[in-house]
Scaffold this motif. Structure first.
Motif, PDB file in Angstrom:
ATOM      1  N   VAL A  52      -4.152  64.252  16.523  1.00  0.00           N
ATOM      2  CA  VAL A  52      -4.038  62.792  16.508  1.00  0.00           C
ATOM      3  C   VAL A  52      -4.903  62.215  17.620  1.00  0.00           C
ATOM      4  O   VAL A  52      -5.045  62.809  18.693  1.00  0.00           O
ATOM      5  CB  VAL A  52      -2.572  62.324  16.691  1.00  0.00           C
ATOM      6  N   LEU A  78       0.314  66.071  15.962  1.00  0.00           N
ATOM      7  CA  LEU A  78       1.515  65.714  15.217  1.00  0.00           C
ATOM      8  C   LEU A  78       2.142  67.000  14.699  1.00  0.00           C
ATOM      9  O   LEU A  78       1.484  67.784  14.010  1.00  0.00           O
ATOM     10  CB  LEU A  78       1.159  64.790  14.058  1.00  0.00           C
ATOM     11  N   SER A  84       4.726  62.946  17.378  1.00  0.00           N
ATOM     12  CA  SER A  84       3.420  62.940  18.035  1.00  0.00           C
ATOM     13  C   SER A  84       3.591  63.424  19.471  1.00  0.00           C
ATOM     14  O   SER A  84       4.405  62.881  20.228  1.00  0.00           O
ATOM     15  CB  SER A  84       2.824  61.534  18.041  1.00  0.00           C
ATOM     16  N   ARG A 134       6.605  58.651  22.284  1.00  0.00           N
ATOM     17  CA  ARG A 134       7.484  57.534  22.631  1.00  0.00           C
ATOM     18  C   ARG A 134       8.125  57.726  24.010  1.00  0.00           C
ATOM     19  O   ARG A 134       8.313  56.754  24.744  1.00  0.00           O
ATOM     20  CB  ARG A 134       8.555  57.346  21.554  1.00  0.00           C
ATOM     21  N   GLU A 146       2.352  52.072  19.062  1.00  0.00           N
ATOM     22  CA  GLU A 146       2.236  51.890  17.617  1.00  0.00           C
ATOM     23  C   GLU A 146       1.636  53.158  17.018  1.00  0.00           C
ATOM     24  O   GLU A 146       0.884  53.878  17.677  1.00  0.00           O
ATOM     25  CB  GLU A 146       1.335  50.695  17.275  1.00  0.00           C
ATOM     26  N   TRP A 147       1.956  53.406  15.761  1.00  0.00           N
ATOM     27  CA  TRP A 147       1.415  54.571  15.056  1.00  0.00           C
ATOM     28  C   TRP A 147       0.600  54.102  13.863  1.00  0.00           C
ATOM     29  O   TRP A 147       1.096  53.355  13.015  1.00  0.00           O
ATOM     30  CB  TRP A 147       2.541  55.495  14.589  1.00  0.00           C
ATOM     31  N   ASP A 148      -0.666  54.490  13.811  1.00  0.00           N
ATOM     32  CA  ASP A 148      -1.549  54.160  12.690  1.00  0.00           C
ATOM     33  C   ASP A 148      -1.632  55.385  11.783  1.00  0.00           C
ATOM     34  O   ASP A 148      -2.336  56.346  12.089  1.00  0.00           O
ATOM     35  CB  ASP A 148      -2.936  53.775  13.215  1.00  0.00           C
ATOM     36  N   GLN A 149      -0.877  55.339  10.695  1.00  0.00           N
ATOM     37  CA  GLN A 149      -0.806  56.483   9.800  1.00  0.00           C
ATOM     38  C   GLN A 149      -2.153  56.773   9.141  1.00  0.00           C
ATOM     39  O   GLN A 149      -2.537  57.935   8.962  1.00  0.00           O
ATOM     40  CB  GLN A 149       0.250  56.227   8.711  1.00  0.00           C
ATOM     41  N   LYS A 192      -4.310  58.383  11.812  1.00  0.00           N
ATOM     42  CA  LYS A 192      -3.602  59.354  12.659  1.00  0.00           C
ATOM     43  C   LYS A 192      -3.887  59.079  14.142  1.00  0.00           C
ATOM     44  O   LYS A 192      -4.370  59.922  14.890  1.00  0.00           O
ATOM     45  CB  LYS A 192      -4.021  60.788  12.303  1.00  0.00           C
ATOM     46  N   THR A 193      -3.574  57.837  14.548  1.00  0.00           N
ATOM     47  CA  THR A 193      -3.856  57.409  15.915  1.00  0.00           C
ATOM     48  C   THR A 193      -2.601  56.831  16.569  1.00  0.00           C
ATOM     49  O   THR A 193      -1.902  56.016  15.964  1.00  0.00           O
ATOM     50  CB  THR A 193      -4.952  56.326  15.944  1.00  0.00           C
ATOM     51  N   VAL A 194      -2.333  57.268  17.793  1.00  0.00           N
ATOM     52  CA  VAL A 194      -1.273  56.674  18.607  1.00  0.00           C
ATOM     53  C   VAL A 194      -1.920  55.569  19.435  1.00  0.00           C
ATOM     54  O   VAL A 194      -2.873  55.816  20.176  1.00  0.00           O
ATOM     55  CB  VAL A 194      -0.624  57.715  19.540  1.00  0.00           C
TER      56      VAL A 194
END
Length: 272
Positions: A180, A195, A200, A245, A256-259, A262-264
């Motif tokens: 990620v 992940l 994550s 988190r 925030e999680w960008d599905q 795949k980015t935190v």
């Protein structure tokens, strides 16, 4: 908690051991447990009932000090819930789980059956309690350097346990790790996390440094703290990774999680 351990006999005596009439041990979350503490009974023989009676009647404790007792024949006795904060390593009780091998190892040696059972028990517990990453002898905890317990070489035990674990882990599928990306205030960091099983995990020091956080390594307990907050970290090739988190909370960052990518995404004030 499931206590069916392959290759080991486990007897549950939690409800049958002597207990203090009024005193009770405190409770904790499983995630509070950081290490397994190995003890010897310092007696040539003994039983959970005998140890519990001594701890309650003579010491005035709420119950037996140990969570598990391993007899010389390798039979494991389950004495306390892991959530029980029993008395066995002083100020480290809240984060340690106590395992006692019956015997006086100042003059005796643990049996092969005991060591095998200890290996199987610790492996099982580390699966059930992922935060219990370390194994120490009683004398390795702060304030107990004077105490010859468990009176056998812990370095050798850990080496042998590591070899046991490698063989055991080789028999099961390892969880898949998906890389990620990490962004801090919309800036892509040069490091990546991964992940695994829906969580994550981020490299603690790299992210904390980028965000201006304080990172401390606690040698005695092999723990990582960020801004004085304990994390449920995992050590991989000498680097600590923690749940995104948890790390974000310690650094006072929004997450925030960008599905899709795949980015935190971490956002907030960075200390310069």
């Amino acid at each position: 908690m499931n206590m069916t351990i392959s290759g080991a006999c486990v007897i549950d005596v939690r409800t049958s051991l002597p207990r203090h009439k009024t005193l009770k041990y405190g409770r904790r979350k499983l995630t509070d447990i950081r290490s397994a503490a190995l003890h010897h009974s310092a007696t040539k023989s003994g039983s959970p009932e005998a140890f519990a009676g001594y701890h309650v009647v003579t010491n005035g404790w709420p119950g037996i000090a140990y969570h598990f007792v391993i007899q010389k024949d390798g039979v494991i006795y389950w004495c306390n819930d892991p959530e029980t904060i029993s008395y066995h390593v002083g100020n480290s009780n809240r984060h340690a789980l106590g395992i006692c091998l019956v015997g006086d190892f100042r003059t005796q040696q643990p049996t092969a059956a005991q060591l095998d059972a200890a290996n199987r028990l610790i492996q099982h517990l580390q699966v059930q309690i992922p935060t219990m990453k370390q194994v120490f002898g009683h004398q390795e905890y702060p304030g107990y350097a004077w105490k010859n317990c468990p009176a056998f070489p812990m370095g050798t035990f850990r080496t042998n346990y590591s070899q046991f674990l490698q063989k055991a882990v080789g028999k099961v599928d390892k969880p898949k790790q998906i890389p990620v990306a990490i962004k801090l205030n919309d800036e892509l960091l040069a490091v990546t996390g991964f992940l695994q099983e829906g969580v994550s995990m981020l490299p603690v020091r790299a992210v904390a440094n980028a965000a201006g956080g304080k990172v401390d390594w606690i040698t005695a307990t092999q723990d990582v703290r960020v801004n004085d907050i304990d994390l449920n970290e995992t050590l991989i090739a000498g680097s600590a990774y923690a749940p995104a988190r948890e790390l974000a909370t310690a650094l006072r960052l929004k997450i925030e999680w960008d599905q899709a990518t795949k980015t935190v995404k971490l956002k907030g004030c960075v200390t310069v």
